[in-house]
Design an enzyme around this catalytic site. Structure first.
Site, short mmCIF file in Angstrom:
data_model
loop_
_atom_site.label_atom_id
_atom_site.label_comp_id
_atom_site.label_asym_id
_atom_site.label_seq_id
_atom_site.Cartn_x
_atom_site.Cartn_y
_atom_site.Cartn_z
N VAL A 1 0.86 -1.17 0.00
CA VAL A 1 0.00 0.00 0.00
C VAL A 1 0.90 1.23 0.00
CG1 VAL A 1 -1.77 1.31 1.24
CG2 VAL A 1 -1.82 -1.20 1.27
N CYS A 2 0.55 2.22 -0.82
CA CYS A 2 1.26 3.50 -0.86
C CYS A 2 2.75 3.26 -1.19
CB CYS A 2 1.07 4.24 0.45
SG CYS A 2 1.42 6.00 0.41
N THR A 3 3.66 3.89 -0.45
CA THR A 3 5.08 3.76 -0.74
C THR A 3 5.65 2.42 -0.29
OG1 THR A 3 5.61 4.97 1.29
CG2 THR A 3 5.55 6.23 -0.76
#
Length: 227
Positions: free
Chosen positions: A101-103
């Site tokens: 998720v995300c970075t």
């Protein structure tokens, strides 16, 4: 007895809590699933004023069915932590699904797991995935084989519902969505630079310019080491 589906969230200092608590809320409703939050040495992890304790030790986990790596401001430090990255590579080598998720996708990329693979990331760092040989895709949920990645922070819930549909079926995913009353209706259309008012985008970019540039430089340095 049927072995429970094991889902591991590797945590590190500076992780964004919603990156894993959002998916955790969804995935905790999977039948016969065991969710594990773990860190190096089982150490308590601080995240934006919250503290997560009683964590399992990443080193002691034998394997998992799903590895879900959250992102956060501390991702660049995590990417430079040899012990943490060794555990990511080890668990990923046996996982049925490798997710983020995300970075968190940058952590997977630095571990050499996204070369030639399509992946999502927070829009502010999406392009840096290419530095590791990945293919950046600006979508809420991106799938390439057994690798599934969510975009920015809130995309973790979308990602988790997608994963539930994959692991069980769409009906269960929809029941979970209904039970959580996940029906986003934000008061502003400002969730992505493509739709946010230009002045808002400029203000955010200006406020984060120094931090973003510093972090991008670290990512660039790590990408050279990774290759």
């Amino acid at each position: 007895m049927k072995k429970p589906l094991t889902i591991v969230f590797p945590l590190y200092p500076g992780v964004t809590q919603l990156d894993f608590t959002g998916p955790w809320q969804v995935l905790s409703r999977l039948p016969d699933a065991q969710l594990i939050a773990a860190s190096i040495g089982g150490k308590t992890i601080g995240s934006e004023g919250l503290h997560f304790s009683s964590l399992q030790s990443l080193e002691n986990l034998v394997d998992c069915d799903v590895l879900c790596v959250p992102g956060g401001g501390g991702c660049t430090d995590a990417m430079q932590d040899a012990d943490f990255m060794q555990q990511i590579k080890r668990l990923a080598s046996k996982a049925t699904y490798i997710t983020s998720v995300c970075t968190g996708s940058l952590i997977l990329a630095a571990a050499g797991l996204l070369k030639g693979k399509r992946a999502g990331c927070h829009w502010m760092y999406l392009d840096t995935l290419a530095w590791f040989g990945a293919v950046p895709v600006s979508e809420r949920v991106v799938r390439d084989g057994n690798i599934i990645s969510g975009g920015g922070v809130t995309a973790g819930i979308d990602f988790a519902l997608t994963l539930v549909a994959e692991l069980v079926d769409e009906a269960l995913a929809q029941r979970i969505q209904l039970g959580l009353e996940y029906a986003p209706a934000p008061p502003f259309n400002a969730g992505h630079p493509d739709v946010a008012p230009p002045e808002i985008v400029n203000q955010l970019m200006s406020n984060m310019a120094a931090q973003r540039e510093e972090r991008r430089q670290v990512i660039a340095d790590i990408s050279q080491i990774s290759f």
